[in-house]
Design a protein around this motif. Structure first.
Motif, PDB file in Angstrom:
ATOM      1  N   GLY A  61       0.658  -1.393   0.004  1.00  0.00           N
ATOM      2  CA  GLY A  61      -0.001   0.033  -0.021  1.00  0.00           C
ATOM      3  C   GLY A  61       0.859   1.235   0.000  1.00  0.00           C
ATOM      4  N   GLU A  62       2.275   1.227   0.029  1.00  0.00           N
ATOM      5  CA  GLU A  62       3.177   2.265   0.098  1.00  0.00           C
ATOM      6  C   GLU A  62       3.845   2.317  -1.136  1.00  0.00           C
ATOM      7  OE1 GLU A  62       3.078   4.680   2.392  1.00  0.00           O
ATOM      8  OE2 GLU A  62       1.259   3.721   3.657  1.00  0.00           O
ATOM      9  N   PRO A  63       4.443   3.579  -1.604  1.00  0.00           N
ATOM     10  CA  PRO A  63       5.282   3.487  -2.879  1.00  0.00           C
ATOM     11  C   PRO A  63       6.660   3.002  -2.364  1.00  0.00           C
ATOM     12  CG  PRO A  63       5.003   5.557  -2.184  1.00  0.00           C
ATOM     13  CD  PRO A  63       4.234   4.812  -1.335  1.00  0.00           C
ATOM     14  N   PRO A  64       7.538   2.230  -3.144  1.00  0.00           N
ATOM     15  CA  PRO A  64       8.803   1.717  -2.683  1.00  0.00           C
ATOM     16  C   PRO A  64       9.723   2.682  -2.407  1.00  0.00           C
ATOM     17  CG  PRO A  64       8.078   0.833  -4.852  1.00  0.00           C
ATOM     18  CD  PRO A  64       7.286   1.985  -4.465  1.00  0.00           C
ATOM     19  N   VAL A  65      10.564   2.305  -1.473  1.00  0.00           N
ATOM     20  CA  VAL A  65      11.594   3.456  -0.990  1.00  0.00           C
ATOM     21  C   VAL A  65      13.002   2.884  -1.147  1.00  0.00           C
ATOM     22  CG1 VAL A  65      12.543   4.472   1.050  1.00  0.00           C
ATOM     23  CG2 VAL A  65       9.929   4.304   0.864  1.00  0.00           C
ATOM     24  N   THR A  66      13.961   3.452  -1.243  1.00  0.00           N
ATOM     25  CA  THR A  66      15.405   2.968  -1.523  1.00  0.00           C
ATOM     26  C   THR A  66      16.319   3.722  -0.666  1.00  0.00           C
ATOM     27  OG1 THR A  66      14.899   2.378  -3.938  1.00  0.00           O
ATOM     28  CG2 THR A  66      17.189   2.485  -3.177  1.00  0.00           C
ATOM     29  N   MET A  67      17.119   2.964   0.047  1.00  0.00           N
ATOM     30  CA  MET A  67      17.948   3.524   1.062  1.00  0.00           C
ATOM     31  C   MET A  67      19.148   3.045   0.518  1.00  0.00           C
ATOM     32  SD  MET A  67      16.480   4.416   3.948  1.00  0.00           S
ATOM     33  CE  MET A  67      15.508   5.501   2.993  1.00  0.00           C
ATOM     34  N   HIS A  68      20.365   3.922   0.401  1.00  0.00           N
ATOM     35  CA  HIS A  68      21.567   3.974  -0.162  1.00  0.00           C
ATOM     36  C   HIS A  68      22.801   3.869   0.973  1.00  0.00           C
ATOM     37  CE1 HIS A  68      19.192   5.600  -3.350  1.00  0.00           C
ATOM     38  NE2 HIS A  68      19.987   4.756  -4.099  1.00  0.00           N
ATOM     39  N   GLY A  69      23.639   3.130   0.743  1.00  0.00           N
ATOM     40  CA  GLY A  69      25.237   3.345   1.721  1.00  0.00           C
ATOM     41  C   GLY A  69      24.744   3.118   3.214  1.00  0.00           C
ATOM     42  N   THR A  70      25.174   4.088   3.786  1.00  0.00           N
ATOM     43  CA  THR A  70      24.985   4.075   5.374  1.00  0.00           C
ATOM     44  C   THR A  70      23.758   3.873   5.813  1.00  0.00           C
ATOM     45  OG1 THR A  70      26.959   5.458   5.702  1.00  0.00           O
ATOM     46  CG2 THR A  70      25.567   5.411   7.441  1.00  0.00           C
ATOM     47  N   ASN A  71      22.843   4.442   5.250  1.00  0.00           N
ATOM     48  CA  ASN A  71      21.208   4.358   5.613  1.00  0.00           C
ATOM     49  C   ASN A  71      20.727   3.144   5.643  1.00  0.00           C
ATOM     50  OD1 ASN A  71      20.848   6.983   6.719  1.00  0.00           O
ATOM     51  ND2 ASN A  71      20.294   7.720   4.865  1.00  0.00           N
ATOM     52  N   ALA A  72      21.287   2.494   4.513  1.00  0.00           N
ATOM     53  CA  ALA A  72      20.892   0.758   3.983  1.00  0.00           C
ATOM     54  C   ALA A  72      21.274  -0.079   4.952  1.00  0.00           C
ATOM     55  CB  ALA A  72      21.213   0.479   2.568  1.00  0.00           C
ATOM     56  N   ARG A  73      22.604   0.375   5.368  1.00  0.00           N
ATOM     57  CA  ARG A  73      23.160  -0.762   6.355  1.00  0.00           C
ATOM     58  C   ARG A  73      22.327  -0.459   7.815  1.00  0.00           C
ATOM     59  NH1 ARG A  73      27.428   0.698   2.689  1.00  0.00           N
ATOM     60  NH2 ARG A  73      28.081   2.406   3.972  1.00  0.00           N
ATOM     61  N   LEU A  74      22.437   0.739   8.192  1.00  0.00           N
ATOM     62  CA  LEU A  74      21.671   1.034   9.499  1.00  0.00           C
ATOM     63  C   LEU A  74      20.247   0.521   9.586  1.00  0.00           C
ATOM     64  CD1 LEU A  74      22.371   4.926   9.957  1.00  0.00           C
ATOM     65  CD2 LEU A  74      23.294   3.087  11.512  1.00  0.00           C
ATOM     66  N   LEU A  75      19.515   0.482   8.282  1.00  0.00           N
ATOM     67  CA  LEU A  75      18.249  -0.297   8.502  1.00  0.00           C
ATOM     68  C   LEU A  75      18.451  -1.800   8.367  1.00  0.00           C
ATOM     69  CD1 LEU A  75      15.051  -0.213   8.260  1.00  0.00           C
ATOM     70  CD2 LEU A  75      15.510  -0.101   5.564  1.00  0.00           C
ATOM     71  N   LEU A  76      19.313  -2.304   7.651  1.00  0.00           N
ATOM     72  CA  LEU A  76      19.424  -3.621   8.020  1.00  0.00           C
ATOM     73  C   LEU A  76      20.052  -3.952   9.331  1.00  0.00           C
ATOM     74  CD1 LEU A  76      19.151  -5.949   5.921  1.00  0.00           C
ATOM     75  CD2 LEU A  76      21.478  -5.730   5.265  1.00  0.00           C
ATOM     76  N   HIS A  77      20.916  -3.370   9.741  1.00  0.00           N
ATOM     77  CA  HIS A  77      21.273  -3.684  11.259  1.00  0.00           C
ATOM     78  C   HIS A  77      20.134  -3.706  12.111  1.00  0.00           C
ATOM     79  CE1 HIS A  77      25.749  -3.991  11.365  1.00  0.00           C
ATOM     80  NE2 HIS A  77      25.727  -3.154  10.347  1.00  0.00           N
ATOM     81  N   GLN A  78      19.377  -2.805  12.222  1.00  0.00           N
ATOM     82  CA  GLN A  78      18.082  -2.534  12.900  1.00  0.00           C
ATOM     83  C   GLN A  78      17.033  -3.652  12.687  1.00  0.00           C
ATOM     84  OE1 GLN A  78      17.506  -0.416  15.590  1.00  0.00           O
ATOM     85  NE2 GLN A  78      19.520   0.220  15.303  1.00  0.00           N
ATOM     86  N   ILE A  79      16.878  -4.162  11.458  1.00  0.00           N
ATOM     87  CA  ILE A  79      16.031  -5.150  11.317  1.00  0.00           C
ATOM     88  C   ILE A  79      16.762  -6.578  11.901  1.00  0.00           C
ATOM     89  CG2 ILE A  79      15.050  -6.761   9.455  1.00  0.00           C
ATOM     90  CD1 ILE A  79      14.782  -4.151   7.847  1.00  0.00           C
TER      91      ILE A  79
END
Length: 88
Positions: A61-79
């Motif tokens: 129900g939401e548009p896709p979002v792309t995270m790059h570099g540090t933000n991508a890694r931070l999100l993955l660490h949190q998950i």
């Protein structure tokens, strides 16, 4: 960059809902690969996360979002952290 940081914070807040589908792009032996996983399938090491270059996040129900570099890694660490804590 500010917009991506705000999106990152919103995605981190959504982690407990377990509704994310992630396409994870990473480098291994100089080649870029991608894997698509449900949020609850993620369980990996910091060494693997360090090779992530970007993540495309889809929530129904939401548009896709792309995270790059540090933000991508931070999100993955949190998950990853959330999934490890949920397993115990």
């Amino acid at each position: 960059m500010k917009k991506e940081n705000e999106l990152l914070n919103n995605l981190i807040d959504m982690i407990p809902a377990d509704k994310m589908l992630l396409t994870i792009y990473y480098i291994f032996d100089g080649v870029i690969y991608s894997d698509t996983l449900q949020q609850d399938e993620i369980s990996t090491s910091s060494e693997i996360i360090d090779n992530v270059t970007k993540i495309k996040v889809e929530v129904y129900g939401e548009p896709p979002v792309t995270m790059h570099g540090t933000n991508a890694r931070l999100l993955l660490h949190q998950i990853n952290k959330y999934n490890l804590l949920k397993a115990f």
